[in-house]
Write a protein that holds these residues in place. Structure first.
Motif, short mmCIF file in Angstrom:
data_model
loop_
_atom_site.label_atom_id
_atom_site.label_comp_id
_atom_site.label_asym_id
_atom_site.label_seq_id
_atom_site.Cartn_x
_atom_site.Cartn_y
_atom_site.Cartn_z
N LEU A 9 0.75 -1.08 -0.03
CA LEU A 9 0.00 -0.02 -0.23
C LEU A 9 0.88 1.36 0.08
O LEU A 9 1.85 1.39 0.64
N ARG A 10 0.42 2.32 -0.84
CA ARG A 10 1.20 3.42 -0.97
C ARG A 10 0.29 4.71 -1.03
O ARG A 10 -0.82 4.65 -1.80
N LYS A 11 0.54 5.58 -0.42
CA LYS A 11 -0.39 6.74 -0.45
C LYS A 11 0.60 8.20 -0.23
O LYS A 11 1.23 8.21 0.78
N GLN A 12 0.30 8.91 -1.22
CA GLN A 12 1.13 10.31 -1.27
C GLN A 12 0.16 11.39 -1.20
O GLN A 12 -0.57 11.65 -2.08
N PHE A 13 0.62 12.35 -0.51
CA PHE A 13 -0.13 13.63 -0.54
C PHE A 13 0.97 14.69 -0.93
O PHE A 13 1.52 15.10 -0.10
N GLY A 14 0.69 15.32 -1.98
CA GLY A 14 1.75 16.32 -2.65
C GLY A 14 3.32 15.52 -2.65
O GLY A 14 3.34 14.50 -3.25
N ASN A 15 3.97 16.17 -2.03
CA ASN A 15 5.31 15.61 -1.69
C ASN A 15 5.59 14.85 -0.49
O ASN A 15 6.49 14.26 -0.34
N THR A 16 4.41 14.75 0.35
CA THR A 16 4.61 14.04 1.35
C THR A 16 4.08 12.49 1.14
O THR A 16 2.96 12.37 0.60
N VAL A 17 5.15 11.51 1.45
CA VAL A 17 4.60 9.92 1.23
C VAL A 17 4.03 9.87 2.72
O VAL A 17 4.93 9.47 3.47
N GLY A 41 1.60 7.82 9.27
CA GLY A 41 0.56 7.27 8.39
C GLY A 41 -0.34 6.34 8.94
O GLY A 41 -0.93 5.61 8.25
N LYS A 42 -0.32 6.13 10.18
CA LYS A 42 -1.46 5.15 10.74
C LYS A 42 -2.78 5.63 10.38
O LYS A 42 -3.56 4.85 9.78
N THR A 43 -3.40 6.74 10.48
CA THR A 43 -4.58 7.28 10.33
C THR A 43 -4.91 7.07 8.73
O THR A 43 -5.96 6.65 8.26
N THR A 44 -3.81 7.45 7.74
CA THR A 44 -4.03 7.27 6.63
C THR A 44 -4.46 5.90 5.95
O THR A 44 -5.23 5.69 5.29
N ALA A 45 -3.46 4.98 6.48
CA ALA A 45 -3.75 3.45 6.17
C ALA A 45 -5.27 3.03 6.76
O ALA A 45 -5.84 2.29 5.97
N LEU A 46 -5.61 3.62 7.83
CA LEU A 46 -6.97 3.27 8.37
C LEU A 46 -7.91 3.87 7.49
O LEU A 46 -9.09 3.14 7.06
N ARG A 47 -8.03 5.20 6.87
CA ARG A 47 -8.67 5.73 6.02
C ARG A 47 -8.92 4.96 4.74
O ARG A 47 -9.79 4.95 4.15
N PRO A 55 -5.77 4.43 -2.28
CA PRO A 55 -4.58 4.22 -2.33
C PRO A 55 -3.97 4.50 -3.81
O PRO A 55 -4.63 4.31 -4.88
N ASP A 56 -2.62 5.15 -3.90
CA ASP A 56 -1.76 5.38 -5.16
C ASP A 56 -1.46 4.00 -5.71
O ASP A 56 -1.34 3.94 -7.06
N ARG A 57 -0.94 3.06 -4.72
CA ARG A 57 -0.89 1.83 -5.35
C ARG A 57 -1.01 0.87 -3.98
O ARG A 57 -1.17 1.24 -3.03
N GLY A 58 -1.14 -0.44 -4.70
CA GLY A 58 -1.42 -1.56 -3.77
C GLY A 58 -2.86 -1.92 -3.40
O GLY A 58 -3.76 -1.45 -4.22
N ASP A 59 -3.12 -3.06 -2.99
CA ASP A 59 -4.45 -3.55 -2.77
C ASP A 59 -4.66 -3.81 -1.32
O ASP A 59 -4.07 -4.07 -0.54
N VAL A 60 -6.03 -3.57 -1.28
CA VAL A 60 -6.96 -4.09 0.03
C VAL A 60 -7.75 -5.28 -0.20
O VAL A 60 -8.75 -5.17 -1.15
N VAL A 61 -7.43 -6.34 0.49
CA VAL A 61 -8.15 -7.51 0.07
C VAL A 61 -8.89 -7.92 1.27
O VAL A 61 -8.28 -8.34 2.36
#
Length: 201
Positions: A9-17, A41-47, A55-61
């Motif tokens: 899982l990957r998520k980026q906001f602007g220049n912030t990963v 990044g804990k809350t981002t992962a939960l969201r 997510p920008d990349r990756g999968d939730v299964v």
């Protein structure tokens, strides 16, 4: 109960990963804590799990099915936020019933379920009180009851105790763990508090 997997899982906001290459497996009925400092990044992962972020990349299964494109309201996940997020013009009972009403559950069934959930969190005597008439700990228990009323496959808890004082945190931590164990619900618990994470997990 549900089996949950996260792959790369990957998520980026602007220049912030915010999240990068996160892999995770949560077995059915397991409670897993995500521990780390604010901003890691804990809350981002939960969201992302809840469907509030994509997510920008990756999968939730979930139970073998990729749910990246499933909207939040169809994932059947319950989320409890740090700030309670109760409706101020609704009583505790009405707050618990809200999601059931949105789902079109009949009035009698809604009432029975809300009574059951308020009893589970030991707030049946506070059912007709409004959020401003409840303590912080009681408001958070209403939020938990509201999430559980929908019988979610996965329960997501985002720093649910951080706004409470130490004594209430300890009591509610034990209560959350007891309820989770009794219901056998798959749970991810986000916290920055190491003692809290070790205790509840």
């Amino acid at each position: 109960m549900a089996h949950l997997e996260i792959h790369q899982l990957r998520k980026q906001f602007g220049n912030t990963v915010a999240v990068d290459a996160l892999d995770l497996i949560v077995d059915s009925g397991e409670l897993l804590s995500l521990l780390g400092p604010s901003g890691c990044g804990k809350t981002t992962a939960l969201r992302i799990l809840a469907g509030f972020e994509h997510p920008d990349r990756g999968d939730v299964v979930l139970d073998g099915t990729r749910i990246n494109d499933v909207p939040a309201n169809r994932r059947n996940m319950g989320m409890v936020f740090q700030a309670y997020s109760l409706f101020p013009t609704m009583t505790a009972r009405q707050n618990v019933e809200f999601g059931l009403r949105v789902r079109g559950i009949a009035k009698g069934a809604r009432a029975a379920k809300s009574d059951e959930m308020l009893a589970l969190v030991r707030l049946e005597e506070r059912a007709d009180r409004y959020p401003h008439q409840l303590s912080g700990g009681e408001q958070q228990r209403v939020a938990l009851a509201r999430a559980l009323a929908l019988e979610p496959r996965v329960l997501l808890l985002d720093e649910p105790l951080s706004a409470l004082d130490a004594k209430v945190r300890l009591q509610l931590r034990e209560q959350i763990r007891s309820i989770q164990t009794r219901l056998g619900i798959t749970t991810i618990y986000v916290t920055h508090d190491q003692e809290e994470a070790f205790s509840i997990s």
